[in-house]
Design an enzyme around this catalytic site. Structure first.
Site, PDB file in Angstrom:
ATOM      1  N   TYR A 204      13.055  25.688  -9.684  1.00  0.00           N
ATOM      2  CA  TYR A 204      12.088  24.691  -9.213  1.00  0.00           C
ATOM      3  C   TYR A 204      11.348  24.047 -10.390  1.00  0.00           C
ATOM      4  O   TYR A 204      11.138  22.834 -10.417  1.00  0.00           O
ATOM      5  CB  TYR A 204      11.065  25.324  -8.281  1.00  0.00           C
ATOM      6  CG  TYR A 204      11.620  26.157  -7.162  1.00  0.00           C
ATOM      7  CD1 TYR A 204      12.914  25.966  -6.679  1.00  0.00           C
ATOM      8  CD2 TYR A 204      10.852  27.159  -6.566  1.00  0.00           C
ATOM      9  CE1 TYR A 204      13.418  26.734  -5.653  1.00  0.00           C
ATOM     10  CE2 TYR A 204      11.354  27.927  -5.533  1.00  0.00           C
ATOM     11  CZ  TYR A 204      12.637  27.720  -5.088  1.00  0.00           C
ATOM     12  OH  TYR A 204      13.141  28.497  -4.074  1.00  0.00           O
TER      13      TYR A 204
ATOM     14  N   HIS B  50      13.591  40.578 -10.325  1.00  0.00           N
ATOM     15  CA  HIS B  50      14.880  40.752  -9.668  1.00  0.00           C
ATOM     16  C   HIS B  50      15.415  42.151  -9.866  1.00  0.00           C
ATOM     17  O   HIS B  50      15.151  42.801 -10.866  1.00  0.00           O
ATOM     18  CB  HIS B  50      15.901  39.752 -10.221  1.00  0.00           C
ATOM     19  CG  HIS B  50      15.659  38.350  -9.766  1.00  0.00           C
ATOM     20  ND1 HIS B  50      15.951  37.263 -10.540  1.00  0.00           N
ATOM     21  CD2 HIS B  50      15.159  37.862  -8.606  1.00  0.00           C
ATOM     22  CE1 HIS B  50      15.635  36.158  -9.890  1.00  0.00           C
ATOM     23  NE2 HIS B  50      15.156  36.494  -8.712  1.00  0.00           N
TER      24      HIS B  50
ATOM     25  N   GLU C 164      18.033  35.501 -17.478  1.00  0.00           N
ATOM     26  CA  GLU C 164      16.912  36.420 -17.595  1.00  0.00           C
ATOM     27  C   GLU C 164      17.433  37.756 -18.111  1.00  0.00           C
ATOM     28  O   GLU C 164      18.643  37.982 -18.208  1.00  0.00           O
ATOM     29  CB  GLU C 164      16.212  36.609 -16.241  1.00  0.00           C
ATOM     30  CG  GLU C 164      17.090  37.241 -15.178  1.00  0.00           C
ATOM     31  CD  GLU C 164      16.445  37.251 -13.797  1.00  0.00           C
ATOM     32  OE1 GLU C 164      15.418  36.572 -13.613  1.00  0.00           O
ATOM     33  OE2 GLU C 164      16.976  37.943 -12.917  1.00  0.00           O
TER      34      GLU C 164
ATOM     35  N   THR D 143      19.108  35.835   1.975  1.00  0.00           N
ATOM     36  CA  THR D 143      18.480  37.139   2.231  1.00  0.00           C
ATOM     37  C   THR D 143      18.296  37.952   0.955  1.00  0.00           C
ATOM     38  O   THR D 143      19.208  38.091   0.150  1.00  0.00           O
ATOM     39  CB  THR D 143      19.346  37.951   3.208  1.00  0.00           C
ATOM     40  OG1 THR D 143      19.648  37.138   4.341  1.00  0.00           O
ATOM     41  CG2 THR D 143      18.634  39.218   3.647  1.00  0.00           C
ATOM     42  N   GLU D 144      17.103  38.518   0.787  1.00  0.00           N
ATOM     43  CA  GLU D 144      16.869  39.445  -0.314  1.00  0.00           C
ATOM     44  C   GLU D 144      16.745  40.863   0.237  1.00  0.00           C
ATOM     45  O   GLU D 144      16.579  41.067   1.439  1.00  0.00           O
ATOM     46  CB  GLU D 144      15.608  39.077  -1.094  1.00  0.00           C
ATOM     47  CG  GLU D 144      14.326  39.139  -0.308  1.00  0.00           C
ATOM     48  CD  GLU D 144      13.112  38.790  -1.165  1.00  0.00           C
ATOM     49  OE1 GLU D 144      13.053  39.241  -2.339  1.00  0.00           O
ATOM     50  OE2 GLU D 144      12.220  38.078  -0.667  1.00  0.00           O
TER      51      GLU D 144
ATOM     52  N   THR E 272      17.510  30.729  14.440  1.00  0.00           N
ATOM     53  CA  THR E 272      16.453  30.829  15.448  1.00  0.00           C
ATOM     54  C   THR E 272      15.356  31.820  15.061  1.00  0.00           C
ATOM     55  O   THR E 272      14.388  31.980  15.806  1.00  0.00           O
ATOM     56  CB  THR E 272      17.055  31.227  16.806  1.00  0.00           C
ATOM     57  OG1 THR E 272      17.805  32.444  16.647  1.00  0.00           O
ATOM     58  CG2 THR E 272      17.965  30.138  17.334  1.00  0.00           C
TER      59      THR E 272
END
Length: 300
Positions: free
Chosen positions: A164, A250, A212, A101-102, A17
């Site tokens: 992506y 990151h 990476e 979540t980051e 929500t």
């Protein structure tokens, strides 16, 4: 087939929500994901309309699972509450928790990863785009329109953006599943976990591994490939131009001295028989060449 997520998966959304939860729930539904409920204790009993679909809100993951048979949860809650959200899902016995979540504190991630493992819940993430099995289900924020075609490529990636891009580059060939494991220092599902699952999946013909700079996950994956993976693997490592000692993108993408460099990872993968591209486009070209060669051998 696919790994971890199929058309039979029933998905809850913790934080549905909220703004991000609403946006991505709508996108997941449009992709064909069977979202059976949201979780928000303050809004339990409400129903949220998403275009032509009404999705109930439950007070807890356990309540949602009992009412719907859900076996996957996607977590969009803010960083301070993420640990409690994952632990609640694990306590409920859910099979898969996808943590989008980051910015979650590393200490929190260490705690909930260990707790979830003890409870038998697989965690993907945090700070990840989730996973998609095209034509079946999409749990997370991967744009479903970049790769709608099911196929025989399995993809595992630290980077959401590169997930992506490779999916777009290979969109005409198609994927069994694509898993974005996240780039934080502590993640639940690793390259090796996905390699093992793709190796066992009869519908995955070739595996793409995207890594990476930082840490040694790719070197460990290379050792696993050499010992256990018989399917062809194509790799790409991001970060060849990253300056030493600087975090890039990151939280886990930081190089210290000679440890965790892109060159070291590339060499480790190549020593295990992995073809490594120097750019995403070259990586995609290697995939297509290997698939074509394999099919030529089969036809002959």
């Amino acid at each position: 087939m696919a790994i971890f997520l199929t058309k039979e998966s029933k998905v809850l959304v913790q934080g549905m929500t909220g703004g991000e939860g609403m946006k991505h729930t709508r996108r997941m539904l449009a992709a064909g994901t069977e979202i059976v409920g949201g979780v928000n204790p303050r809004k339990a009993g409400q129903v949220v309309d998403f275009d032509d679909r009404a999705v109930p809100v439950f007070g807890s993951v356990a309540e949602g699972m009992a009412a719907t048979g859900a076996d996957v949860t996607v977590i969009f809650v803010p960083p301070p509450f993420a640990k409690a959200a994952v632990m609640e899902a694990a306590d409920a016995g859910i099979g898969l928790a996808v943590v989008i979540t980051e910015g979650i504190p590393v200490h929190d991630a260490v705690v909930f990863q260990a707790y979830a493992k003890q409870k038998g819940t697989r965690v993907i993430g945090p700070n990840c785009p989730g996973l998609i099995s095209p034509g079946q289900s999409n749990a997370g924020i991967i744009p479903a329109d970049i790769a709608t075609k099911p196929g025989r490529i399995g993809l595992v990636s630290k980077s959401g953006t590169l997930t992506y891009q490779l999916m777009y580059e290979l969109r005409e060939t198609g994927f069994s599943s694509a898993v974005g494991i996240g780039g934080d220092p502590v993640v639940g599902t690793t390259h090796i976990d996905c390699l093992a699952a793709f190796q066992d999946d009869p519908d995955t013909e070739l595996i793409v591994l995207i890594g990476e700079i930082g840490g040694d996950a790719e070197e460990r994956a290379a050792a696993y490939i050499a010992a256990h993976v018989t399917k062809p693997v194509v790799g790409y490592i991001a970060g060849f131009t990253a300056p030493e000692g600087k975090t890039m993108g990151h939280a886990g993408a930081i190089v210290s001295g000679s440890s965790g460099t892109a060159l070291a990872k590339k060499e480790a993968l190549e020593s295990a028989g992995v073809s490594v591209g120097s750019t995403p486009s070259e990586t995609a070209a290697l995939v297509l060449a290997l698939l074509a060669a394999a099919r030529e051998v089969t036809h002959n």
